[in-house]
Design a protein around this motif. Structure first.
Motif, mmCIF file in Angstrom:
data_model
loop_
_atom_site.group_PDB
_atom_site.id
_atom_site.type_symbol
_atom_site.label_atom_id
_atom_site.label_comp_id
_atom_site.label_asym_id
_atom_site.label_seq_id
_atom_site.Cartn_x
_atom_site.Cartn_y
_atom_site.Cartn_z
ATOM 1 N N PHE A 9 -18.546 -1.645 -15.129
ATOM 2 C CA PHE A 9 -18.220 -3.010 -14.729
ATOM 3 C C PHE A 9 -16.805 -3.378 -15.152
ATOM 4 N N LEU A 10 -16.418 -3.024 -16.364
ATOM 5 C CA LEU A 10 -15.073 -3.312 -16.862
ATOM 6 C C LEU A 10 -14.013 -2.596 -16.025
ATOM 7 N N ILE A 11 -14.262 -1.341 -15.686
ATOM 8 C CA ILE A 11 -13.308 -0.579 -14.874
ATOM 9 C C ILE A 11 -13.175 -1.202 -13.494
ATOM 10 N N LEU A 12 -14.283 -1.577 -12.870
ATOM 11 C CA LEU A 12 -14.223 -2.183 -11.537
ATOM 12 C C LEU A 12 -13.496 -3.520 -11.565
ATOM 13 N N VAL A 13 -13.717 -4.306 -12.589
ATOM 14 C CA VAL A 13 -13.021 -5.591 -12.705
ATOM 15 C C VAL A 13 -11.524 -5.370 -12.892
ATOM 16 N N LEU A 14 -11.146 -4.407 -13.726
ATOM 17 C CA LEU A 14 -9.721 -4.130 -13.943
ATOM 18 C C LEU A 14 -9.056 -3.606 -12.674
ATOM 19 N N PHE A 15 -9.732 -2.735 -11.925
ATOM 20 C CA PHE A 15 -9.154 -2.238 -10.677
ATOM 21 C C PHE A 15 -9.045 -3.350 -9.651
ATOM 22 N N GLY A 16 -10.040 -4.206 -9.590
ATOM 23 C CA GLY A 16 -9.976 -5.335 -8.666
ATOM 24 C C GLY A 16 -8.847 -6.280 -9.028
ATOM 25 N N LEU A 17 -8.705 -6.569 -10.306
ATOM 26 C CA LEU A 17 -7.612 -7.424 -10.773
ATOM 27 C C LEU A 17 -6.261 -6.767 -10.505
ATOM 28 N N GLN A 18 -6.176 -5.463 -10.728
ATOM 29 C CA GLN A 18 -4.934 -4.739 -10.471
ATOM 30 C C GLN A 18 -4.571 -4.810 -8.989
ATOM 31 N N ARG A 19 -5.533 -4.597 -8.111
ATOM 32 C CA ARG A 19 -5.258 -4.634 -6.668
ATOM 33 C C ARG A 19 -4.857 -6.043 -6.239
ATOM 34 N N TYR A 20 -5.527 -7.060 -6.789
ATOM 35 C CA TYR A 20 -5.201 -8.443 -6.449
ATOM 36 C C TYR A 20 -3.779 -8.794 -6.901
ATOM 37 N N LEU A 21 -3.436 -8.454 -8.133
ATOM 38 C CA LEU A 21 -2.111 -8.783 -8.649
ATOM 39 C C LEU A 21 -1.013 -8.024 -7.911
ATOM 40 N N ALA A 22 -1.288 -6.795 -7.506
ATOM 41 C CA ALA A 22 -0.278 -6.001 -6.803
ATOM 42 C C ALA A 22 -0.040 -6.508 -5.390
ATOM 43 N N SER A 23 -1.017 -7.187 -4.808
ATOM 44 C CA SER A 23 -0.856 -7.646 -3.431
ATOM 45 C C SER A 23 -0.281 -9.062 -3.348
ATOM 46 N N ARG A 24 0.043 -9.672 -4.464
ATOM 47 C CA ARG A 24 0.630 -11.011 -4.464
ATOM 48 C C ARG A 24 2.114 -10.933 -4.128
ATOM 49 N N ASP A 25 2.737 -12.087 -3.950
ATOM 50 C CA ASP A 25 4.143 -12.147 -3.551
ATOM 51 C C ASP A 25 5.084 -11.581 -4.615
ATOM 52 N N ASN A 26 4.782 -11.773 -5.873
ATOM 53 C CA ASN A 26 5.610 -11.260 -6.955
ATOM 54 C C ASN A 26 5.252 -9.794 -7.220
ATOM 55 N N LYS A 27 6.184 -8.889 -6.987
ATOM 56 C CA LYS A 27 5.911 -7.464 -7.148
ATOM 57 C C LYS A 27 5.626 -7.085 -8.595
ATOM 58 N N LEU A 28 6.306 -7.725 -9.527
ATOM 59 C CA LEU A 28 6.164 -7.364 -10.938
ATOM 60 C C LEU A 28 4.832 -7.782 -11.535
ATOM 61 N N LEU A 29 4.148 -8.692 -10.892
ATOM 62 C CA LEU A 29 2.857 -9.145 -11.399
ATOM 63 C C LEU A 29 1.837 -8.015 -11.406
ATOM 64 N N GLY A 30 1.970 -7.080 -10.481
ATOM 65 C CA GLY A 30 1.056 -5.950 -10.407
ATOM 66 C C GLY A 30 1.234 -4.940 -11.515
ATOM 67 N N LEU A 31 2.325 -5.036 -12.256
ATOM 68 C CA LEU A 31 2.572 -4.094 -13.346
ATOM 69 C C LEU A 31 2.052 -4.591 -14.694
ATOM 70 N N VAL A 32 1.377 -5.723 -14.699
ATOM 71 C CA VAL A 32 0.856 -6.279 -15.946
ATOM 72 C C VAL A 32 -0.242 -5.378 -16.517
ATOM 73 N N ILE A 33 -1.181 -4.953 -15.692
ATOM 74 C CA ILE A 33 -2.308 -4.131 -16.166
ATOM 75 C C ILE A 33 -1.815 -2.769 -16.682
ATOM 76 N N PRO A 34 -0.898 -2.051 -15.987
ATOM 77 C CA PRO A 34 -0.401 -0.797 -16.569
ATOM 78 C C PRO A 34 0.319 -0.981 -17.906
ATOM 79 N N VAL A 35 1.052 -2.070 -18.068
ATOM 80 C CA VAL A 35 1.733 -2.316 -19.342
ATOM 81 C C VAL A 35 0.707 -2.563 -20.449
ATOM 82 N N ILE A 36 -0.315 -3.340 -20.152
ATOM 83 C CA ILE A 36 -1.377 -3.586 -21.137
ATOM 84 C C ILE A 36 -2.089 -2.278 -21.486
#
Length: 93
Positions: A9-36
């Motif tokens: 469940f944790l992995i699926l939530v993180l992947f979903g959050l990663q995909r959502y953040l990467a598809s937003r207008d701000n490109k750098l927002l998608g790099l938050v999860i890899p940095v964490i």
């Protein structure tokens, strides 16, 4: 410790959050999860004293998966913009 259902469940939530953040207008927002994730790996090496070989494998595989997911999110964003432009062009004709 996590049981397997909580971990999946944790992995699926993180992947979903990663995909959502990467598809937003701000490109750098998608790099938050890899940095964490990288900060988590560094924390485990310094404070938990896990084996370095295990951490290298986890860091390489984890970063690869997260960055591929980031790339697919960027592709989804480009496709969405392309569809919007096609709609605007079809309404102008």
């Amino acid at each position: 410790m996590f049981n397997i259902v909580e971990l999946i469940f944790l992995i699926l939530v993180l992947f979903g959050l990663q995909r959502y953040l990467a598809s937003r207008d701000n490109k750098l927002l998608g790099l938050v999860i890899p940095v964490i994730f990288n900060l988590y790996v560094i924390y485990n090496f310094i404070y938990v004293h896990q084996d370095i070989d295990y951490l290298w494998y986890r860091a390489i595989i984890g970063n690869f998966i997260l960055l591929v997911d980031y790339y697919f999110g960027l592709q989804k964003r480009k496709e969405r913009y392309r569809n919007e432009i096609q709609k605007m062009k079809s309404k102008d004709i």
